[in-house]
Structures are given as C-alpha cells and as structure tokens.
Design a protein around this motif. Structure first.
Motif, short mmCIF file in Angstrom:
data_model
loop_
_atom_site.label_atom_id
_atom_site.label_comp_id
_atom_site.label_asym_id
_atom_site.label_seq_id
_atom_site.Cartn_x
_atom_site.Cartn_y
_atom_site.Cartn_z
N LYS A 184 -87.21 64.24 25.92
CA LYS A 184 -88.42 65.71 26.72
C LYS A 184 -89.75 65.27 27.00
CE LYS A 184 -85.35 69.27 24.79
NZ LYS A 184 -84.66 68.94 23.07
N GLY A 185 -90.41 66.13 27.12
CA GLY A 185 -91.57 65.66 27.44
C GLY A 185 -92.90 64.46 26.56
N TYR A 201 -99.11 61.85 33.73
CA TYR A 201 -99.00 64.01 33.44
C TYR A 201 -100.13 64.94 33.74
CZ TYR A 201 -95.00 62.77 31.06
OH TYR A 201 -93.42 62.23 30.91
N THR A 254 -93.53 75.46 18.99
CA THR A 254 -94.17 74.75 19.69
C THR A 254 -94.88 76.00 21.11
OG1 THR A 254 -92.28 74.28 21.63
CG2 THR A 254 -93.57 72.32 19.84
N MET A 260 -90.47 65.89 36.56
CA MET A 260 -91.01 65.97 35.30
C MET A 260 -90.24 67.13 33.85
SD MET A 260 -94.58 65.36 35.71
CE MET A 260 -95.29 64.34 36.80
N PRO A 261 -90.94 66.34 32.84
CA PRO A 261 -90.01 66.74 31.50
C PRO A 261 -89.74 68.65 31.98
CG PRO A 261 -91.74 65.48 30.88
CD PRO A 261 -91.91 65.82 32.42
N VAL A 303 -93.64 68.08 23.27
CA VAL A 303 -92.84 68.56 22.63
C VAL A 303 -92.13 67.00 21.56
CG1 VAL A 303 -93.32 69.90 24.34
CG2 VAL A 303 -91.42 68.99 23.74
N ASP A 343 -94.65 75.95 42.31
CA ASP A 343 -95.52 74.45 41.13
C ASP A 343 -94.33 74.14 40.32
OD1 ASP A 343 -97.57 75.25 42.37
OD2 ASP A 343 -98.47 75.79 40.40
N ILE A 381 -86.30 72.96 22.81
CA ILE A 381 -87.65 71.75 22.33
C ILE A 381 -87.85 72.57 20.65
CG2 ILE A 381 -90.17 71.68 21.51
CD1 ILE A 381 -89.74 73.09 24.77
N LYS A 432 -104.93 70.92 34.85
CA LYS A 432 -104.54 72.04 34.63
C LYS A 432 -104.62 72.98 33.43
CE LYS A 432 -100.54 74.67 36.95
NZ LYS A 432 -98.99 74.60 37.53
N LEU A 445 -91.53 86.23 23.70
CA LEU A 445 -91.26 85.32 24.40
C LEU A 445 -90.00 84.63 22.18
CD1 LEU A 445 -90.07 82.87 24.84
CD2 LEU A 445 -92.81 82.00 24.56
N ARG A 501 -99.58 73.97 24.34
CA ARG A 501 -99.27 72.73 23.99
C ARG A 501 -99.21 70.86 24.44
NH1 ARG A 501 -93.56 75.24 24.07
NH2 ARG A 501 -92.84 74.27 26.45
N TYR A 516 -101.19 67.97 35.49
CA TYR A 516 -100.35 69.04 34.46
C TYR A 516 -101.93 69.68 33.36
CZ TYR A 516 -95.55 70.18 35.93
OH TYR A 516 -94.77 71.32 37.13
N ASN A 575 -87.06 64.58 20.23
CA ASN A 575 -87.12 64.96 21.43
C ASN A 575 -87.56 64.35 22.29
OD1 ASN A 575 -86.71 67.97 21.42
ND2 ASN A 575 -88.98 68.03 20.50
N ARG A 591 -95.75 80.71 33.53
CA ARG A 591 -97.28 81.87 34.09
C ARG A 591 -96.23 82.78 35.02
NH1 ARG A 591 -101.38 82.99 34.38
NH2 ARG A 591 -102.48 83.37 36.55
N ASP A 613 -90.32 70.37 29.76
CA ASP A 613 -90.95 71.36 28.64
C ASP A 613 -92.42 71.42 29.86
OD1 ASP A 613 -90.72 68.65 27.62
OD2 ASP A 613 -93.18 69.31 27.33
N LEU A 614 -92.10 70.78 30.92
CA LEU A 614 -93.66 70.71 31.50
C LEU A 614 -93.22 72.04 32.82
CD1 LEU A 614 -95.40 67.40 32.03
CD2 LEU A 614 -96.06 68.85 30.18
N VAL A 615 -92.20 71.76 33.20
CA VAL A 615 -92.25 72.73 34.52
C VAL A 615 -92.13 74.03 33.69
CG1 VAL A 615 -89.99 73.40 36.34
CG2 VAL A 615 -90.74 71.15 35.36
N GLN A 616 -91.72 74.17 32.71
CA GLN A 616 -91.91 75.51 31.84
C GLN A 616 -92.19 76.14 31.80
OE1 GLN A 616 -93.15 75.72 28.92
NE2 GLN A 616 -91.69 77.49 27.76
N ILE A 617 -93.92 75.47 31.65
CA ILE A 617 -95.20 76.36 31.77
C ILE A 617 -95.19 76.93 33.32
CG2 ILE A 617 -97.77 75.80 32.04
CD1 ILE A 617 -97.24 72.98 30.63
N ASP A 618 -94.55 76.61 34.15
CA ASP A 618 -95.00 77.39 35.34
C ASP A 618 -94.05 78.14 35.59
OD1 ASP A 618 -96.87 76.00 37.16
OD2 ASP A 618 -95.95 74.63 37.32
N GLU A 639 -86.81 76.74 24.88
CA GLU A 639 -88.24 76.45 23.78
C GLU A 639 -87.00 76.17 22.52
OE1 GLU A 639 -90.97 76.87 23.34
OE2 GLU A 639 -91.43 77.46 25.29
N GLY A 689 -92.25 70.44 40.24
CA GLY A 689 -92.41 70.06 39.24
C GLY A 689 -90.49 68.71 39.09
#
Ligand SMILES: Nc1nc2c(ncn2[C@@H]2O[C@H](COP(=O)(O)OP(=O)(O)OP(=O)(O)O)[C@@H](O)[C@H]2O)c(=O)[nH]1
Ligand SMILES: [Mg+2]
Lengths: 458, 628
Positions: B88-89, B546, B429, A418-419, B92, A409, A177, B552, A446, B435, B549, B85, A429, A421-426, A174, A413
C-alpha cells in the motif's frame, strides 16, 4: 483576521428586481476578476462602479449583465476587500452568478458571517456584540429551516444511500490498512474503487441535473417557436396560451419581433417565444426580427419547429433543422387539414430522433399530443405526478459540485496508479461533503462502520 | 507515616506509560521517583507479546523521535520484525515486532536503573496527598510519604481490577497481580468521573504440544529494520509465528456454553472494545463466518509459552481447554495459562487538559490505560507526554502539546481530552485526518526538533538528524531543477518500464511522479554527487511522488491551525455567552477547550456556536484593551 473569501446573496430573497451578490475577503477582487470580463477589476479605483458582463470562464458563456461595485478594505463594511455584483435578472441569474463565484474559489458565507467579520475586524462597535451574536443565532435558525424545507425527503434519502455506499467502501479500504493480516476481508482493488466512484459520481451528476430542472421550474422552459413565415407559429402560441396574444394573418412575415408568453403545459412551465419566421429578407425591420429569432433559438431549452404540411419541404426548412441541431426539438407538421404535400420521409430524416406531431391548429387537432411530447421531453412524464426530486439550495449545489469534483480527484488518482489509501482520502472527502448536505458529519461513524461491517480483533 | 523523601515528579506505576513518563521527566532534569507494585514486572506485557502495527507502529517511532524508550528496547529484544502494508501507500506502512516479553522487561529495567535523576522503588500507592486542590505527593501502604509537586498516575488496568473466568471472579490486576483499590476509591472521592472498562486475553499453550504441521508459517522479514532512529545493530535470528483457524466445532462449543461465559452471563458490567472482541463475541456477532484466524505467537526465546491470538475469552477453564482441542494444530495442546477478562476503572479523559494534567487537581497527571486507552503504544505515548509536561511544570520549562497534524500522539490525546471515549480507545489510521503527513518514515522529521528542544535527544543524534534533513532538502531541490532530456538512454529506460516516451525534456521530479518510475531510475539517469543513505532516498521519493496529495493535506492543516491558534481565555464563563445552544454550552463547560479549534471538535458544538464564541472572545479582548 479570517483569510478566506466568502460570498452570499445579500438582498432578501424575493421578487425584488435587483439582487446583490457580495464577496468579502483577501481574494474578492481576484475571484470577481475571473468572471467579470469587461474590465480589470484589480486595477480600478476603490469605491467605483462598473458596468459589464459576467462570463463563465469554463465555457465562455455569457451569464449576466451586471453592475459591479469595487471597495478596497479597510474602508468597507467588513474592513476586507469587498465586491458587490448587482444583477437584474431575478433569483435565477443571481444564483448563477453566486454559483460561479463559489466555483472560482469563494466559500459560501455562513449565516451572519459578514456581520461577524465586521465585528471581528473592529468595524462594529463593542456595544453591538450581543446584537451580532443574536443575529448569527437567528440567521442560523432561519437558514436551517429554509435549507430543511428546501430539501426534498427523497433527496436526503438518496444522499444517505450514496453515503452508505461510500462509507462501506472506505471502511473496506480502512480494514485492509488497519488489519492487513485478516484474510476474511477481500483486498480492495483499483477496479472495485473505480466502479464505486463512477457509480456515485453518476448519481450526483443526476441530482445536479435536477438542479437545472429546479431552475426550469422556477423560470419556465425557454421554448422557441421557429419556422418559415406563415407556417402557423403565432397560431401555436395562441393555442397553447388559450388566448390571442400574437397577431395571426395570412401575410407571411407578420410577426416581426419576439413575443414571449408564460404558459403552463401539464405542470411544465414554458416561457414561449414566438419568433419572426426565418427567411432571407431585404425588409430592414423583418431582418432585425429574423436575427432575434436566431438568437432566441440559440438560448432556448426547447425548440418547437413548425413545418407547413401543405407545402413541400424546402431548403429553408432543412436549414432550420440544422440550426437546431443538438437541442431538444419537437417537430410540428401543421395545416394537416389541407392536402399533405410535404414529403414525410424527408421530415423524418431531418427530425432524426425528435418527436414529430401532426397538427391542425385551425381545427385544434394534435394539441394534446404536443402537450404530452413537451412534458415528456423534460421530465419523462415524471412531473405529472409531482414526483420530482430536485436541489435548489445554493449551498447544496455547491457541496454536490465539490463532491463530484472530489470523486474526479479520486478517479484521477486511480488513473495515476496512486495507492488506494491515498485515493481513499478523496472518497472520504466526498462522503463528508455529502454529509454536510444532510447535516451529518460525524467522523466516529466511520469507525462504527468498520466494526459493524467486519469481524476484527485479536 | 514517615517522610520518605522529596522529589520533583513521582510516577505511580512502571508499565508502558510509567516508564516513558519517568524517563522523560528525569531526562528533562526533574528529580523523579518511580513507584511500582513489583519491580520484576516493569514494562510487562500482559496481553499480546507484540509491539507496533498500523498506526501503533508509527506511534512507537514518534515516541522514539521525541527521545522515548519503547522503540530502542523492542529493537533489542524482539523475536521477529515485519513491515506491514508494503503493497500500500507510504502513509500506512508500519512496523510490527513480536517481543520477547521477558527480555523486554529486563532491558527496560536496566535502562531505568541507569537513568540519572531517576529512583526506582517497589511499593503500593494507596493515596495521593492533596492539599487545596493541589497535589503534594503520595502515600504508600507501608506508610511511606513521598513528596512532590507533580504526580503521574499510570496504574493501567489495576484500578479495582477484577478478573473474570466463567462464573469465577476475583479482585486482581492483570496476571494475578494485586489490584489497586484504595487509590481508585480516593480518585472517586476527589470527584473524578470513573468508568468501568474491560479487556481480555486468550489462553497460552505449550509449544511442544503444538502440531505446527497443521498450521501456516508466518516468518519475519528478511530485510532488517528497526523502530528507533538510533538503532544500528539488528537481530537476524528471528522466530516465526504460525497461523491456524477456528472451525465448526469451536463455534459449536462456544454456542453451547455461551451462558457460562463471564461476558454473557451478565456478570460483567464494563464496556469492552469492539476492536478486541472475545471469541464469544465474534461468534455471536458474525455467526455466518465459518472460521476465524488464530495466530500462534511465541512469548519469547527462553520460554515455551505461546500466545493464542484470536482466542481471547472469559469462558470457564474447562471450556477453554475443549476449545483449544478443536483448533487444527492445538488438538493436543497443553494450556499453560487460561484466558480471562479483566474489568477495571478508568477515569473519563475529558477531565484532563491536553498536557494530561487533571483539571481537578493541579499537578496530578494521568497517563495510559487509566485514561481509557488500550495498547502498550498508546500508553507509552501518553507516558512520555505526561513526563515531559510534569517536568515542565516543576522546572518551569516549556510544555508540549502536539496537534493532530504533527503526530498520532496528537490525535490520540486530542481525541481523549476533547471527545472522551466510551470504550477502551485504540488508535486506528482512520482516526487521523492527515495520515499522509503522519507517516512512519517521517516521524523523525516531524518530531526530532521538538524532542531536542525538550532535552530528550542527545546532541550527537540531533546532528545526524540535521544532516539527514539537509540532504533530503537538497536532493528534492536538485530533482526539481534538473531537466532530463529525451535522449536515447532515457527513452529506452522509460520504454523498458512500460511508460510512454518523453516528447520533451522534463524535470526529474516530474518524471519521478510517473507511476512506473522510481527514485532508483532517476538516480540512474542523473546520479547524485555522493551516494545518499537509503532513508534519504526513500524520503525524497515519497516527498516528490506524492507531492500533490501532501500539498492538499498541508492546506487543510493550515486552515485547522488558524482555529487552533485562537486561544480561549482560561477563565471564560460560558454562562455569560448569549446564544450558544444549551447542549453546546454544557459540553464546553465540561471540556474547557484551550482553543477555538479544539472547541469545534467537540460533538454537539455547531459552527454557529463557534461563530458566537469567536465574537464573544473578541468582545473580551476589545473591552480589555479599552479598559487599559
Ligand atoms: N388551414 C390551416 N391554416 C392555418 C393553420 N394554422 C395556421 N393557419 C393559418 O396560416 C396563416 C398564418 O398563420 P400565423 O400563425 O400568422 O403564421 P406565422 O408562422 O406566425 O407567420 P409569420 O408571423 O408571418 O411568420 C393564418 O392565416 C392562419 O390562420 C392550420 O392548421 N390550417
Ligand atoms: Mg407570426
């Protein structure tokens, strides 16, 4: 109407012989059908009962023989489609069925949720609304109590520790980011994340393993005693049980059916299964016995493989080792009061890594060593001190399993490049799921973590 | 007192919240008055001369997609623009611009002056006129009474503002403007819960006295970019920022003089934001850090003032001068303005409906820093929403509440009115659960329809938008239906990219999902009929790449929406609901959530309380039905 399908054990938890798992919701039939392998439940008439098998679709393993009641909404308690699965095997098997359903897409019902749905869908009279609310309250309190009691303090500590690791990782991502220009924070990399995810996954896996041990503690370790006829299997059962349960004679082929006996070896509960000596035989009765022995062997958690030290190592002995391959085995070389005629090198080779204990059941020698070996195999000596962390609560197990798959997951990723910040979603979770176990799921923490871990700002 | 006129909407304040509120209300057709203390300081930037950044930059685009002004003005008046960024993805990425602070104000004032239905006037509002719990207008210090059924208060950090520098303190708004005292007192008398917050700024120095050779250059991006979807002209002549660091001596001076800081002398009562700590704070809390970054940001093209970002402080002026001398490049720097901390009143935002109307006084709206937020973008976002909703109230039009999956603006307002805040609230974010859906590249796709419905998007722009949307949909469809065969060219290209060769034909969309493949490659293999605009190509690539994701996230949104759609009757009496835990009951009574979804986000309200609430609501629905 709420759309998701809920499941729960609907008989009071206790010794009752029959326990029911109930599913309610749009997908009840579909989910049940995925694990019920005897009939197409989607095609049978409403309000009918069906006998059949519950099979784990992942492993094709038979879980339970059950009776399934199929009820199409709205003529049901909740006015939704309902499936009831009657299990006979006590708490353990009913839990296994429930877990399977949760894995296949059902959600564990909240306390009182069936009743709540019944009310919301107009099945329960308005006058009972208050009663419904009371029920939810009461059930919630009780469920919380039970869940808390079931949770070992060490388990919650462990989960807290894992969550802390995860949240530090998430906060790190985070920060990259939200403060892309701050150079005193190292940029998180895929490799760093793989390490973290793998580590936490391993720990969760370990906890889930202990869930298996929890089951073992309640049910006993299925322990099959196998060996050629007349090597001393029944004698072993009698010795461990401190009681003459099985008939012992000099005649090979005495035991013709499977005999079960619960015994407690140094705090490890064993469900001892004495079997007919395995050999090729023409005797019809003995033949059935031998087949059952083979079955018992397959289903066992632990094998006590008995050899006669007074005789040479035979082809049949070798075949037994083969049959027990990949399982937890303890080898007994019995009758050591007599002349040792067995080739110990052969035994060692066949035993591979399995412990070998020499015994004389007649003179009661080697029994201590055997008991120790049994305790070690399952708990690596931990159980003796009562020092065992395990989960038994279905909800906790479900959450842990979900957490494990969320980590999968994440790892997936990463592999897909995968970037972060997407991997971080999991990863987040996973952190949330673990938080649900210990009843802590405040998102704000957080942000707290972010600002306590890093020096940020203008 | 004299009657100074009748309006539909009165906006008090012309900061970043006020201007968006005024413009939105006027564009919706409400006869709107804006009152400000100083017409020369419209949309003034008392803090960083910068707009955007992670989350905040997305908000600027959202404001723009709803038909707001911030993006357009900064596009015209920035001195540098960067996309952050980029490594990054897509979720963000965000734009940030360094503003020319003066040009920004001038441009914004022009826009307000040219806006139909909008009247600008200078004046200090002392009082909101309230009758029977309803707002009727405002009264200025010069005794002018302006009447309107809705009033939006956007007084920023002016409410009982107090500036603190060392042990010196005086009543003041930012930048030595007059503080708004009476209005704040009145709000308190009306029964609003008020909290005391604070924030700070660093000193400014003269550019000529900086030795830039000791600093690192931070140029803008070469590729021209813009916040607004309407911008077609780009500024090419950019001015760089510069990076330097604090050092050992800086920290020593701070440590020696800590007791002289307003912050540590015990004089301050307000709560400061953790994400915007003063330099004193950073040194105390992270005393193992040998140095901290300092960004030197020019305040505009026609001034030599440079903003020393990272050195926010409330130390006495003489210490501030000595501090500057310890920073490489600033040894001889001339301090033009000293840094200061400012303490101000904010109202506890849980006293607002999600429309930003106060629960206590009908027709009274508040937006911006007065609601406990910080940042120009957060203020602008609330401004436009309050403007839209105040106009809706007067003109009997649709109100607009954005949910957490639609916009960062939705996250911001939902957080404020549902959870409140105990420090000045900044968007991050990580506050957004969805996001990936709230990207800066798709703000128009998310919100233009709504902006259009609200009457804030011109016809021509809307048409352009619908074409874009259509092109995206068609191209995604094309990629999903087109099969790419493992021909020699294809295999060669994949090999060049370092991927494993195709075994069979694959859908173009599946190929695009491979990490090494970009839309440009697909385009090469199966060219589209006509060349697509860049933003369409970008969108297609993101949507396809994507998809997993995104799916989801969408599923989670579906779940949330179900609870969001369960309305709680406005007149619910929580004391009548048996079984809800006492703490939850108190919270519910205070927040008065509109939906079960909102209720479930209140801290202290547990799932079982929600279950009981659902049953209770259903009970009400049914007994009503049976009575009819
Ligand atoms: N000398 C000696 N005899 C033993 C020992 N253990 C068992 N025996 C004898 O061996 C014979 C067979 O023992 P069981 O326990 O019935 O053997 P089993 O393996 O159950 O035989 P089946 O049921 O026929 O397969 C009995 O006469 C026992 O007394 C030992 O350690 N030493
Ligand atoms: Mg026997």
């Amino acid at each position: 109407m709420e759309q998701d399908t809920i499941a729960a054990i609907s008989t009071p938890i206790g010794e009752g012989a029959i326990a029911i798992v109930r599913l309610s919701g749009d997908e009840a039939f579909k989910i049940a059908n995925r694990v019920f392998k005897t009939k197409e439940l989607t095609e049978v008439d409403s309000h009918t009962i069906h006998y059949g098998n519950i099979v784990d679709p992942k492993t094709d393993e038979l879980v339970e023989e059950v009776m399934v009641t199929v009820m199409k909404g709205p003529k049901t308690f909740t006015r939704e489609d309902i499936i009831e699965i009657n299990c006979h095997g006590g708490m353990v098997s009913v839990n296994r069925v429930l877990q399977l359903l949760l894995r296949e897409g059902a959600r564990l019902a909240e306390p009182g949720e069936f009743t709540k749905r019944a009310f919301l869908n107009g099945r329960i009279d308005l006058s009972q609304a208050e009663a419904v609310m009371d029920l939810i309250r009461a059930k919630t309190d009780r469920a919380m109590n039970v869940a808390l009691k079931q949770m070992d303090g060490r388990l919650s500590d462990l989960i807290r520790k894992l969550r802390q690791e995860l949240i530090e990782t998430v906060a790190h991502v985070e920060v990259n980011i939200d403060y892309p220009e701050y150079d005193d924070v190292e940029e998180m990399t895929h490799d760093m994340l793989i390490d973290k995810a793998n580590h936490v996954k391993k720990e969760i896996h370990k906890i889930l393993q202990t869930a298996k041990q929890g089951k073992i503690l309640r049910e006993g370790i299925a322990t099959a005693i196998i060996g050629r006829p007349n090597v001393g299997k029944s004698s072993l059962l009698n010795k461990l049980a401190h009681e003459n349960k099985a008939i012992v004679t000099e005649i090979p082929g005495t035991t013709r059916d499977v005999i079960e006996e619960y015994v407690n070896v140094r705090g490890v509960p064993l469900r001892l299964i004495d079997t007919a000596g395995i050999r090729e035989t023409e005797d019809i009765v003995e033949k059935i016995g031998v087949d059952r022995s083979r079955q018992a062997l397959k289903e066992a958690d632990l094998i006590l493989l008995v050899l006669n030290g007074n005789e040479a190592f035979t082809k049949e002995d070798a075949a037994l080792f083969e049959a027990a391959q990949g399982m937890d085995v303890i080898v007994l070389v019995n009758k050591t009061d007599l002349e040792l005629n067995i080739d110990m090198d052969k035994v060692k080779k066949a035993a591979n890594d399995a412990p070998i204990i020499t015994t004389s059941l007649l003179e009661e020698r080697g029994i201590d060593e055997l008991e120790e070996a049994i305790a070690n195999t399952f708990f690596e000596g931990e159980l003796e001190s009562g020092d065992l962390t395990y989960v038994s609560n279905v909800r906790h197990i479900q959450l842990l399993e979900q957490a494990e798959s969320a980590l999968d997951d994440a790892l997936n990723g990463i592999e897909m490049d995968m970037p972060l910040d997407l991997v971080q979603i999991d990863i987040t979770r996973t952190w949330e799921l673990l938080g649900e176990i210990i009843g802590d799921n405040v998102h704000e923490s957080l942000i707290d973590q972010l600002f306590s871990q890093f020096c940020l700002g203008k | 007192m004299y009657n100074a006129g009748q309006y539909d909407v009165i906006v008090v304040g012309a900061g970043h919240a006020g201007v968006e509120a005024g413009l939105a209300a006027a564009k919706r057709g409400a006869k709107t008055l804006m009152l400000t203390l100083n017409l020369d300081l419209i949309a003034f930037m008392p803090c960083n001369p910068s707009i955007g950044g992670p989350a905040k930059g997305v908000v600027v685009r959202e404001i723009d997609a709803l038909g707001g002004q911030m993006g357009k003005v900064i596009d015209k008046t920035h001195i540098q623009m960067r996309l952050l960024n980029t490594s990054k993805g897509p979720a963000v990425r965000a734009l940030r611009a360094q503003a020319d602070k003066v040009l920004y104000q001038q441009e914004m004032k022009r826009v307000l002056e040219n806006q139909e239905n909008l009247t600008l006037r200078q004046g200090m509002v002392d009082e909101v006129i309230v009758e029977d719990g309803k707002v009727k207008g405002v009264l200025t210090e010069t005794k002018a009474a302006y009447y309107a059924p809705t009033v939006i208060v956007t007084t920023g950090t002016f409410m009982r503002g107090k500036v603190l520098i060392g042990d010196i303190e005086y009543e003041s708004g930012p930048n030595n403007q007059r503080a708004t005292v009476k209005l704040s007192e009145q709000l308190e008398q009306l029964g609003f819960d008020i909290v005391r917050f604070k924030t700070g700024t660093p000193p400014r120095v003269n550019s000529h006295t900086i030795d830039y050779s000791k600093t690192e250059i931070q140029p803008g991006d070469e590729e021209p970019r813009a916040f607004s979807y309407e911008t077609t002209e780009f500024i090419t002549d950019q001015i760089p920022c510069w990076l330097t660091y604090t050092g050992e001596f800086t920290h020593q001076i701070i440590n020696e003089n800590l007791t002289r800081s307003a912050m540590y002398s015990g004089a301050e009562r307000g709560t400061g934001p953790r994400y915007c700590p003063s330099i004193e704070d950073k040194i105390v809390r992270f005393n193992d850090k040998p140095r901290h970054q300092i960004f030197l940001e020019p305040e505009g093209r026609n001034t030599d003032e440079v903003y020393v970002q990272g050195l926010s402080t409330s130390l006495p002026e003489d210490i501030q001068k000595r501090l500057l001398e310890t920073v490489p490049g600033l040894e001889k720097a001339e301090m033009m303005r000293a840094g200061y901390a400012i303490e101000y009143d904010a109202i506890v935002p849980t006293q607002l409906w999600p429309t930003l109307e106060t629960k206590k006084i009908e027709g009274l709206f508040t937006a911006g820093q007065i609601n406990g937020t910080s940042g120009y973008e957060e203020a602008g976002a609330q401004g436009i929403m309050a403007g839209i909703n105040a106009a809706a109230k007067v003109l009997d039009k649709e109100t607009l509440i954005l949910d957490r999956s639609q916009a960062y603006i939705g996250v911001l307002i939902d957080d404020l009115v549902t959870k409140g805040t105990n420090e000045p609230y900044r968007l991050l974010t990580s506050r957004a659960e969805y996001r990936l859906l709230l990207r800066h590249d798709n703000a128009d796709l998310r919100l233009t329809d709504l902006g259009y419905q609200m009457g804030l998007i011109p016809e021509e722009r809307y048409e352009r938008f619908t074409t874009k949307k259509q092109l995206i949909e068609e191209e995604v469809k094309r990629l999903k239906s087109n099969i790419i065969k493992p021909s020699e060219d294809v295999q060669q290209l994949i090999q060049d990219l370092g991927g494993s060769p195709l075994k069979d034909g694959v859908r173009a969309s599946d190929l695009l999902r491979r990490p090494e493949v970009k839309y440009d490659h697909i385009k090469q293999l199966i060219p589209a009929e006509a060349t697509l605009p860049n933003d369409v190509e970008e969108q297609v690539e993101i949507i396809v790449k994507y998809e997993g994701y995104i799916e989801k996230s969408m599923q989670q949104v579906e779940k949330m929406r179900k609870m969001e759609n369960k309305r709680i009757p406005e007149r619910i009496d929580y004391d009548d609901v048996q079984g809800i835990a006492t703490e939850a009951k108190e919270k519910l009574k205070r927040v008065r959530p509109l939906s079960v979804g909102q209720a479930s986000r209140i801290s202290g309200v547990n799932p079982s309380d929600i279950s009981i609430l659902l049953v209770y609501i259903e009970q009400g629905v049914r007994s009503k039905a049976s009575n009819e």
